[in-house]
Design an enzyme around this catalytic site. Sequence first.
Site, PDB file in Angstrom:
ATOM      1  N   LYS A 262     -33.745  19.770  88.123  1.00 18.67           N
ATOM      2  CA  LYS A 262     -33.000  19.636  86.871  1.00 18.67           C
ATOM      3  C   LYS A 262     -32.429  18.221  86.738  1.00 18.67           C
ATOM      4  O   LYS A 262     -32.614  17.553  85.706  1.00 18.67           O
ATOM      5  CB  LYS A 262     -31.864  20.657  86.822  1.00 18.67           C
ATOM      6  CG  LYS A 262     -31.071  20.628  85.520  1.00 18.67           C
ATOM      7  CD  LYS A 262     -29.764  21.360  85.639  1.00 18.67           C
ATOM      8  CE  LYS A 262     -28.709  20.415  86.203  1.00 18.67           C
ATOM      9  NZ  LYS A 262     -27.334  20.948  86.094  1.00 18.67           N
ATOM     10  N   ASP A 280     -30.802  23.989  82.601  1.00 20.27           N
ATOM     11  CA  ASP A 280     -29.435  24.282  83.033  1.00 20.27           C
ATOM     12  C   ASP A 280     -29.071  25.702  82.624  1.00 20.27           C
ATOM     13  O   ASP A 280     -29.940  26.476  82.173  1.00 20.27           O
ATOM     14  CB  ASP A 280     -28.463  23.251  82.441  1.00 20.27           C
ATOM     15  CG  ASP A 280     -28.310  23.397  80.936  1.00 20.27           C
ATOM     16  OD1 ASP A 280     -29.117  24.132  80.315  1.00 20.27           O
ATOM     17  OD2 ASP A 280     -27.389  22.773  80.378  1.00 20.27           O
TER      18      ASP A 280
END
Length: 394
Positions: A262, A280
Site C-alpha cells: 500500500k 487502505d
Amino acid sequence: MGEQGSDGGRKTAGAARTAAAGTGASASAAKKAAPSKKAAARKPAAAKKAAARKSAAAKKAAAEKTPGATKPAAKKAPAKKTPAKKTPSAKKAAPAKKASSAPLRKAPAPRKQVVAPKKATASVPAAPAKTVAAHPQGESRTALVRRARRINRELAEVYPYAHPELDFENPFQLVVATVLSAQTTDLRVNQTTPALFAKYPTPEDLAAANPEEVEEILRPTGFFRAKTKSVIGLSKALVEQFGGEVPGRLEDLVKLPGVGRKTAFVVLGNAFGRPGITVDTHFQRLVRRWKWTDETDPDKIEAAVGALFPKSDWTDLSHHVIWHGRRICHARKPACGACPIAPLCPAYGEGETDPEKAKKLLKYEKAGQPGQRLKPPQAYLDAGGRAAPPLGAG
C-alpha cells in the site's frame, strides 16, 4: 227249451249284429270325428306358429323401431371395454409421469454444469470471478466492468480535485508520511510532519536521530514507538542500500522497514507517476460494498480491482474511492441519501437515505469544513476547499 235257446240265440245274434252295426256306426262316426279332432289339433299348432311368427316379427319390428333397445347393449359392451382401455392408458400415464419426472431430476445437472465452468474459470483470476458470483443479481463480468468504470467516472466528476491527502514535497517526505499514517488520520500526520521534517529534512538526518526525540515528535500520531523505529530504520536502509534516494521500483520499496504494498503504491503513483492501487481501509470497505470483489486480503483486492480497470486509471481510481469513503460512504453511517452514485450501488440503504439527514453526515469540504492538508494543491482551493489548521490551532 231247445227252441227257446235257438230263438234266444237268434235274438242274441241279431242283437249282436245290431250291436255290431251300432259299433260300426260309432266306429265310422269315430273315424269321421277323428279327422276333425286332428284338424282341431292342427289348427292350434298353426295358430301357435303364426303367433310365434307374429311375435318374432313384432320383436324385430320393435327392435328396428327402438334403437335404444340395442344401444344399451352397445353401451354395456364399451363399458366393459373402457375399463380395459383405461388400464392401459393408466399404465401408459405412469411411464409418462416417470418420463416427466426424469427430466426434472436431470434438470439440476445442466444447471450445475453451467455454474461449474464459471467457478472453474474464476479460479484463474480468482478474485474477479468470485466478485461476479457474489453479486446478488448474477451480474456478468462485462456488466461488472461497465458498472465499476461508470462509478469511477461519476466520482471523477464529484472529486475533480482528488489528490493524496498527505503533505509532502519529495519522495522521502511522502514515504515517511505514509508510514506514519497507519492507524491515524492524514490530518493528524500533516499536523505532525512539519516539525519532524524541519528537524530531520533528509534520510541521513533521520537515520542518525535520537529515537527518544523522534518519539516525542510522533507521539500525537499514536503507536509512536513502533513508528519511530520504522522511520529511523527505513532512513538507514535508504542511506545504506540506495544512497539516500527513495527507489522507484516496487520490489525495492517493499524491502524498507514499515513499507508494504500500500505504501509502495502511494509513493510510486504520487511521487514517481507510476500507476498503482492504494488499498487502505476506505478502499477495502467501498469495493466490497459495491460488489467489485468479496476478498478481504489487501493483495487479492488489489489484483481483483486492478483487473477491472486499465492500468493508467489505477492511481486516480484510488484517490476517487478513498475520498468518497472519507466524505460520504462512511463505515458506520453512510450518507446514502447524499450519494451521487446511489443508483449504481448494490448496498444502497445501509445508511441514511433521507436527503436532509444524509447531508448532516457529510465531512470535509462537502460539509463546508476544512480538508486534511495544510498545504493542499491549488486546484483544491479553487474548487472551494479549505486548508487544515496546523497542530495546536483551534
